[in-house]
Design an enzyme around this catalytic site. Sequence first.
Site, mmCIF file in Angstrom:
data_model
loop_
_atom_site.group_PDB
_atom_site.id
_atom_site.type_symbol
_atom_site.label_atom_id
_atom_site.label_comp_id
_atom_site.label_asym_id
_atom_site.label_seq_id
_atom_site.Cartn_x
_atom_site.Cartn_y
_atom_site.Cartn_z
ATOM 1 N N TYR A 1 0.817 -1.211 0.000
ATOM 2 C CA TYR A 1 0.000 0.000 0.000
ATOM 3 C C TYR A 1 0.856 1.269 0.000
ATOM 4 C CZ TYR A 1 -3.553 -3.412 1.117
ATOM 5 O OH TYR A 1 -4.382 -4.506 1.069
ATOM 6 N N TYR B 1 -11.581 -1.099 0.103
ATOM 7 C CA TYR B 1 -11.521 -0.614 1.487
ATOM 8 C C TYR B 1 -10.191 0.070 1.792
ATOM 9 C CZ TYR B 1 -8.344 -4.059 3.675
ATOM 10 O OH TYR B 1 -7.245 -4.788 4.052
ATOM 11 N N ARG B 2 -9.216 -0.051 0.879
ATOM 12 C CA ARG B 2 -7.851 0.395 1.164
ATOM 13 C C ARG B 2 -7.094 0.277 -0.143
ATOM 14 N NH1 ARG B 2 -4.418 -3.481 5.240
ATOM 15 N NH2 ARG B 2 -2.619 -2.171 5.618
#
Length: 525
Positions: free
Chosen positions: A91, A466-467
């Site tokens: 991420y 969600y991310r």
Amino acid sequence: MKLVLPPRLGPRAFDTALSAFAGVVGKDWVLSSDADRDAYADIYAPGPAEQWPASAAVAPASVKEVQAIVRLANEHKVPLWPVSRGKNLGYGTAAPRMAGSVVLDLGRMNRIIDIDPKLAYCVLEPGVSFFDLHEAIARENLPLWLSVPGNAWGSVLGNAFEHGIGYTPYGLHARNLCGFEVVLPDGDLVRTGMGAMTGNHAWHLHPLSYGPTFDLAFTQSSLGVVTRAGLWLQPAPAASLELVFDIPHEDDIGWVIDTIAPLKISGTIDQNVFIPSWLGKMVLKGQRRDFWDKPGAIPDWRVKELLAQYKLGYWQVALRLYGEDSVIRAKADIVRAAMARNLAAPPAEHWWHSGDERNAIDTTMGVPSAVPLQMSDWVGGRGAHMGFSPVVPATSEHVMGQLKRSRAIIAAHDVDFYASFTIGGRFATNINMLMFDRDQPEQIANMKSLFNALIGETAKAGYGEYRTHLGWMDTVMDTYDFNGHALRRLNERIKDALDPNGVLSPGKQGVWPAAWRDQAKEGRA
Ligand code: ADP
């Protein structure tokens, strides 16, 4: 990595700001060499890490130092990017969304402030890792278990702030947070919930504030630097039983979801049930070239051969029950009977009782591990992974639709398919792991086009992520489009009110402060 200055800041002004930071933390804790910058780069970047460069890092050791740094950042117009341990792999790792931001590394603030075995909670600083907390609990033999993510290398709080998930009854990690201490973007210090009263004894127990509850507004957020938070822990159970079901076919995931989700919603199953596809097992057995030596996705016929050879189902459900032995036995009867409606083979069963060793790589028992990181080795070279992670209702209709859609898009890009569904309650989180070699430009280009197609098609069908990775934070925010992007407008209004100079995490989750809004088009993958 070469120095990239924050936008609109000259080299002299930047040096002045770093000297001011050094006046607070000491010059050893302002890290600004090329090697330092490398240490904060995204080691899993899809493409050159230079796309998301930090200009420097500063590492405070106390709340007072954090406040002082944030105030100086306002004075010198230097953007900060707080990280807890900066291990947000897939991420962005520790790298900032906006080029030239200074990483505010909170790793030195690593005190376990309290662990309360009676009421089953702890109070942590951001630098506490899963391994630290696990060891502290083990050292004192406290009857508490953690909930850990697949890769537990990072910070307990950092993972919860990013809405990370685990595979235990406490698997929705942000939901276990209770009572924050936060340095606001102007350097002010606030305590949320009952902690707003000096000396209140229920700060980390009652999850609501008097008035609006702000706790989760500081997660996936650029509204403050969290300097401590309470976290509820699972009381160690007396016993646990794992039921492992091998699920033979891809399409079986429909009935599996329709069987397990109602048991989760009703409370028969407490755990977040993780259901990975076969590749989740294969990545731990070797590299793809050990099983298929041609470029492009492993063809279906070869997948069938591999499943037969390694005696794997297409999916595996490793479901775990926790609690008193007698209660587990009663619940297991219900689960077995429900699964037997569609599956002839009985599950493999593994009991654990208090006093037994816990399996060191079993994330369903709250033992931190970094073994799942091995998946980055799958394609070889400088391996990395990204996760495409939409959330869908936990019914066969939605899960099958999502599976078919992402499967077709991933197949069209000729990439190996590794999906998982984690049943978190009324929803399932569908994580699609995409592995690549960072040194193969054509693989990177393919990944980017694949990721964009997945986000676009999934949103069209009515589901959101969600991310996401730094490079897609804006793209994903774009998909939350109700009423002319009302959510983004709300975020921006709050951001600008609290952070007029835009010093905290500009661009985090696609929220840009007015001061840097012109930078939103940069750094998109
Ligand atoms: P981990 O090391 O657990 O993987 P990170 O430290 O990388 O987690 O944190 C993930 C993200 O969460 C960061 O990029 C940042 O945006 C946010 N974050 C982490 N710690 C804090 C904090 N203390 N305050 C505010 N935001 C934070």
